[in-house]
Design an enzyme around this catalytic site. Structure first.
Site, short mmCIF file in Angstrom:
data_model
loop_
_atom_site.label_atom_id
_atom_site.label_comp_id
_atom_site.label_asym_id
_atom_site.label_seq_id
_atom_site.Cartn_x
_atom_site.Cartn_y
_atom_site.Cartn_z
CG HIS A 39 -107.80 -0.35 -28.15
ND1 HIS A 39 -108.98 -0.95 -28.57
CD2 HIS A 39 -107.89 -0.30 -26.80
CE1 HIS A 39 -109.72 -1.24 -27.51
NE2 HIS A 39 -109.09 -0.86 -26.43
CG ASP B 235 -112.29 -3.92 -29.12
OD1 ASP B 235 -111.76 -2.86 -29.50
OD2 ASP B 235 -113.40 -4.32 -29.52
#
Length: 410
Positions: free
Chosen positions: A383, A387
């Site tokens: 992450h 995203d």
């Protein structure tokens, strides 16, 4: 002068090698080129061959111990030949121990038995299980390469040695045992030690998130069957669903470059070429051989590379270079009946795709209820690099290729 056998350097980045098993013991004769030990470094394990004919005079590094490359692990020469200063040091240490400890005949007998046991081909894990169960390893038939005794062989021997009379005797004679005391301690070494360190670091130093998706591979399964015989006749190659999945991933990585990347030194490195890692499960642990420049490979090329590298992995013939530099990894647990799971990133990669087992389920196609084949997919990504939305878009592209397999052949 005795010949020194040293720990080989298995790659430029190698810092330590571990002796997995000694195939020869002190006093055993050896031929030139004969395997005397198996050593491992990171995810590579190879046999060390004798550089000359002679007798094993001294073993300097015991099983399970790691030493830097170039370290002498044993000496080979003529019986009675001195092993320079190292042998003198060992004799001095031996004398000191003998002066401090009284060794009775029973202890000498046990030491002799252990020395004989060390010459039996058996994996370290299997040896510890056998010792804990008080089994004589010389009586266990090995089913591994070269007659090597595996963990499964020992477990089978334990089951065969159990009897109702023994269990009854155990229940009546032995007092209750504290469960805390009934444990087996296995030192980490070789491949297992490397995997433990890398997986712990992966979870500690990355922001991992896993998303799941299902692909309808009914048409893919039909296409595979349709072209299987043609591929076999023209390329002498068996085409599999895994080959199609690898092709779909490579094509998707070219469309979603942020997934073909790595987070290093507070920078995101985007790679132009796709170096695809294909996880292979072995008895001692997981290895990830790499198909370099996979974007330039056809479906047949990928299929051939996957099978060749997997075979080399199972024969412990992979080179250090063949397991470095991957930019994305595929881990397939479908053969074990697993559906969705959470694969752990292979640092410093940004993504890893977990593949589950294909299963059939009734599905509505328009107004009609049909039997369809479904493939579970699990994508773990970092992450820090991207995203959820772009990661999902990548997985959606993989799904589209798998559901429209003809597009992978155009």
């Amino acid at each position: 002068m005795a010949v020194e056998v040293v720990m080989p350097k298995l790659g430029m980045a190698m810092k330590e090698g571990t002796v997995s098993i000694w195939n020869k013991g002190v006093g055993d004769p050896v031929e030139k080129g004969e395997s005397i030990a198996s050593v491992s470094s990171e995810k590579i394990e190879i046999d060390v061959e004798s550089p000359s004919e002679g007798t094993v005079l001294k073993i300097a590094v015991p099983e399970g111990e790691g030493v830097p490359p170039g370290t002498v692990i044993c000496y080979i020469g003529i019986p009675g030949e001195e092993v320079a200063a190292a042998l003198a040091v060992e004799e001095a240490q031996k004398t000191e121990v003998e002066n401090a400890t009284s060794v009775n005949e029973k202890q000498e007998s046990i030491t002799s038995v252990k020395a004989a046991r060390n010459r039996v081909k058996i994996s370290p894990v299997a040896r510890k299980i056998a010792e804990a169960a008080n089994l004589t390893i010389e009586n266990i038939k090995g089913t591994g390469p070269g007659g090597r005794i595996t963990k499964e062989d020992v477990e089978t021997a334990i089951k065969n040695s159990a009897s109702p009379q023994a269990e009854e005797k155990k229940e009546t004679v032995e007092p209750p045992v504290n469960p805390i005391e009934e444990n087996q301690q296995i030192p980490l070494s070789g491949i297992r030690k490397v995997i433990a360190g890398r997986m712990f670091d992966s979870l500690q130093k990355t922001a991992q998130l896993t998303i799941n998706m299902k692909a309808d591979v009914t048409d893919l399964m039909a296409l595979q069957k349709q072209i299987a015989q043609t591929v076999q006749n023209h390329y002498d190659q068996k085409i599999t669903v895994t080959d199609f999945i690898a092709r779909a991933v490579v094509l998707s990585l070219q469309k979603h470059g942020e997934m073909n990347s790595a987070y290093m030194d507070d920078k995101i490195h985007l790679f132009k070429n796709v170096h695809l890692g294909m996880a292979v499960a072995l008895e001692k642990g997981l290895v990830v051989p790499v198909i370099r420049n996979a974007e330039s490979c056809s479906l047949i090329d990928l299929s051939r590379s996957i099978k060749t590298l997997a075979q080399k992995a199972r024969q412990t013939q992979l080179t250090h270079e063949e397991m470095q530099g991957s930019t994305f990894t595929i881990s397939n647990l479908g053969a074990y009946g697993v559906e969705h799971f959470t694969p752990v990133l292979n640092p410093p990669e940004t993504g890893i795709l977990g593949v589950g087992a294909v299963y059939d389920t009734p599905t509505y196609i328009g107004e009609n209820l049909e039997r369809r084949s479904i493939l579970p997919l699990s994508l773990t990504f970092d992450h820090r690099v991207l995203d959820g939305a772009p990661a999902a878009a990548f997985l959606q592209t993989v799904k589209q290729y798998l559901e429209e397999p003809i597009t992978m052949l155009l």
